[in-house]
Design a protein around this motif. Structure first.
Motif, mmCIF file in Angstrom:
data_model
loop_
_atom_site.group_PDB
_atom_site.id
_atom_site.type_symbol
_atom_site.label_atom_id
_atom_site.label_comp_id
_atom_site.label_asym_id
_atom_site.label_seq_id
_atom_site.Cartn_x
_atom_site.Cartn_y
_atom_site.Cartn_z
ATOM 1 N N ILE A 24 1.086 -1.404 0.122
ATOM 2 C CA ILE A 24 -0.008 0.084 0.131
ATOM 3 C C ILE A 24 0.789 1.281 0.038
ATOM 4 O O ILE A 24 0.267 2.500 -0.039
ATOM 5 C CB ILE A 24 -1.116 -0.066 1.187
ATOM 6 C CG1 ILE A 24 -0.395 -0.269 2.411
ATOM 7 C CG2 ILE A 24 -2.061 -1.036 1.174
ATOM 8 C CD1 ILE A 24 -1.352 -0.041 3.940
ATOM 9 N N GLY A 25 2.272 1.169 -0.156
ATOM 10 C CA GLY A 25 2.977 2.356 -0.040
ATOM 11 C C GLY A 25 3.327 3.054 1.027
ATOM 12 O O GLY A 25 3.960 3.915 1.276
ATOM 13 N N TYR A 26 2.787 2.525 2.385
ATOM 14 C CA TYR A 26 2.865 3.159 3.527
ATOM 15 C C TYR A 26 2.505 2.270 4.505
ATOM 16 O O TYR A 26 1.502 1.611 4.566
ATOM 17 C CB TYR A 26 2.260 4.477 3.641
ATOM 18 C CG TYR A 26 2.539 5.250 5.015
ATOM 19 C CD1 TYR A 26 3.652 6.004 5.365
ATOM 20 C CD2 TYR A 26 1.428 5.096 5.935
ATOM 21 C CE1 TYR A 26 3.895 6.407 6.518
ATOM 22 C CE2 TYR A 26 1.753 5.716 7.362
ATOM 23 C CZ TYR A 26 2.903 6.223 7.568
ATOM 24 O OH TYR A 26 3.166 6.957 8.823
ATOM 25 N N PRO A 27 3.082 2.134 5.779
ATOM 26 C CA PRO A 27 4.246 2.596 6.390
ATOM 27 C C PRO A 27 5.442 2.154 6.146
ATOM 28 O O PRO A 27 5.285 0.650 5.852
ATOM 29 C CB PRO A 27 4.019 2.732 7.739
ATOM 30 C CG PRO A 27 2.788 1.399 8.096
ATOM 31 C CD PRO A 27 2.324 1.450 6.583
ATOM 32 N N ALA A 85 -2.745 3.653 10.178
ATOM 33 C CA ALA A 85 -2.735 4.173 8.636
ATOM 34 C C ALA A 85 -3.090 2.959 7.765
ATOM 35 O O ALA A 85 -3.424 3.297 6.711
ATOM 36 C CB ALA A 85 -1.246 4.740 8.414
ATOM 37 N N ILE A 86 -2.880 1.720 8.172
ATOM 38 C CA ILE A 86 -3.171 0.704 7.356
ATOM 39 C C ILE A 86 -4.472 0.664 6.827
ATOM 40 O O ILE A 86 -4.641 0.281 5.445
ATOM 41 C CB ILE A 86 -2.715 -0.686 8.191
ATOM 42 C CG1 ILE A 86 -1.202 -0.689 8.393
ATOM 43 C CG2 ILE A 86 -3.261 -2.027 7.128
ATOM 44 C CD1 ILE A 86 -0.912 -1.872 9.210
ATOM 45 N N ARG A 87 -5.318 0.818 7.465
ATOM 46 C CA ARG A 87 -7.011 0.783 7.084
ATOM 47 C C ARG A 87 -6.895 1.735 5.993
ATOM 48 O O ARG A 87 -7.531 1.371 5.123
ATOM 49 C CB ARG A 87 -7.760 1.311 8.198
ATOM 50 C CG ARG A 87 -9.115 0.952 7.839
ATOM 51 C CD ARG A 87 -10.123 1.333 8.995
ATOM 52 N NE ARG A 87 -10.224 3.018 8.797
ATOM 53 C CZ ARG A 87 -10.894 3.458 9.678
ATOM 54 N NH1 ARG A 87 -11.413 2.904 10.765
ATOM 55 N NH2 ARG A 87 -10.876 4.881 9.601
ATOM 56 N N HIS A 88 -6.557 2.945 6.130
ATOM 57 C CA HIS A 88 -6.647 3.940 4.948
ATOM 58 C C HIS A 88 -5.942 3.490 3.664
ATOM 59 O O HIS A 88 -6.314 3.795 2.514
ATOM 60 C CB HIS A 88 -6.097 5.247 5.666
ATOM 61 C CG HIS A 88 -7.086 5.726 6.629
ATOM 62 N ND1 HIS A 88 -8.230 6.141 6.703
ATOM 63 C CD2 HIS A 88 -6.698 6.020 7.872
ATOM 64 C CE1 HIS A 88 -8.492 6.530 7.747
ATOM 65 N NE2 HIS A 88 -7.567 6.268 8.504
ATOM 66 N N GLY A 89 -4.691 2.934 4.101
ATOM 67 C CA GLY A 89 -3.920 2.236 2.730
ATOM 68 C C GLY A 89 -4.904 1.182 2.098
ATOM 69 O O GLY A 89 -4.891 1.603 0.602
ATOM 70 N N GLY A 95 -9.938 1.330 -3.597
ATOM 71 C CA GLY A 95 -10.552 2.204 -4.465
ATOM 72 C C GLY A 95 -9.953 2.441 -5.788
ATOM 73 O O GLY A 95 -10.602 2.786 -6.868
ATOM 74 N N LEU A 96 -8.732 1.759 -5.939
ATOM 75 C CA LEU A 96 -8.054 1.887 -7.140
ATOM 76 C C LEU A 96 -8.322 0.530 -7.978
ATOM 77 O O LEU A 96 -7.830 0.152 -9.032
ATOM 78 C CB LEU A 96 -6.350 1.971 -6.887
ATOM 79 C CG LEU A 96 -5.761 3.149 -6.475
ATOM 80 C CD1 LEU A 96 -4.562 3.116 -6.082
ATOM 81 C CD2 LEU A 96 -6.391 4.161 -7.434
ATOM 82 N N GLY A 97 -9.177 -0.274 -7.547
ATOM 83 C CA GLY A 97 -9.480 -1.635 -8.090
ATOM 84 C C GLY A 97 -8.831 -2.779 -7.432
ATOM 85 O O GLY A 97 -9.040 -3.957 -7.960
ATOM 86 N N GLY A 98 -8.153 -2.688 -6.246
ATOM 87 C CA GLY A 98 -7.708 -3.615 -5.823
ATOM 88 C C GLY A 98 -6.193 -4.040 -6.111
ATOM 89 O O GLY A 98 -5.747 -3.434 -7.174
ATOM 90 N N ILE A 99 -5.744 -5.275 -5.718
ATOM 91 C CA ILE A 99 -4.477 -5.774 -6.055
ATOM 92 C C ILE A 99 -4.405 -6.419 -7.301
ATOM 93 O O ILE A 99 -3.340 -6.229 -8.264
ATOM 94 C CB ILE A 99 -4.074 -6.836 -5.017
ATOM 95 C CG1 ILE A 99 -2.645 -7.117 -5.146
ATOM 96 C CG2 ILE A 99 -4.663 -8.069 -5.179
ATOM 97 C CD1 ILE A 99 -1.754 -5.866 -4.501
#
Length: 145
Positions: A24-27, A85-89, A95-99
């Protein structure tokens, strides 16, 4: 591939490590270790710290590990803000269409990069680079200029 969906029913494993930053790009510095219950006893630490033991004696070789595997493996203080922050990631990822959407995008980027790099030529017409191992359209791998 790092962007494929993980399906342990098709690819059973005793241990799987995950980097949340890679997903997810973070953390940074936060990940997961998925352990099949039947093999958890194989994970034996040779050191301890930060709450991973129930008791210890400093002048002897005695210590008692925590009973839960996760508690035995978590050294130090957990990064609670990173965990929040993981939940938001994951919401953003979904929202982008998943993995699967990420996998399709990364595959398209890799194909584009492969094509562009194999077309690069020096001023004298010689190839600039060779790429090893990228699968060909017909399923073969190997060197291609």
């Amino acid at each position: 591939c790092a962007t494929d969906a993980l399906d342990l029913s098709q690819h059973p494993a005793d241990f799987v490590s995950l980097s949340l930053y890679k997903i997810i790009g973070y953390p940074t510095g936060l990940g997961a270790l998925i352990v099949r219950n039947e093999v958890g006893h194989l994970l034996r630490k040779r050191y301890f710290g930060g709450g991973t033991v129930e008791a210890s004696v400093s002048d002897g070789g005695f210590w008692r590990e925590r009973q839960e595997l996760a508690e035995r493996l978590e050294d130090g203080t957990i990064s609670f803000l990173s965990i929040c922050a993981i939940r938001h990631g994951f919401q953003l990822l979904n929202g982008l269409g998943g993995i699967k959407a990420v996998h399709a995008h990364v595959t398209a980027l890799a194909a584009y990069l492969y094509t562009e790099m194999t077309c690069l030529r020096h001023h004298n017409g010689a190839q600039v680079c060779w790429i090893y191992g990228f699968p060909e359209e017909e399923g073969g791998g190997g060197r291609r200029g």
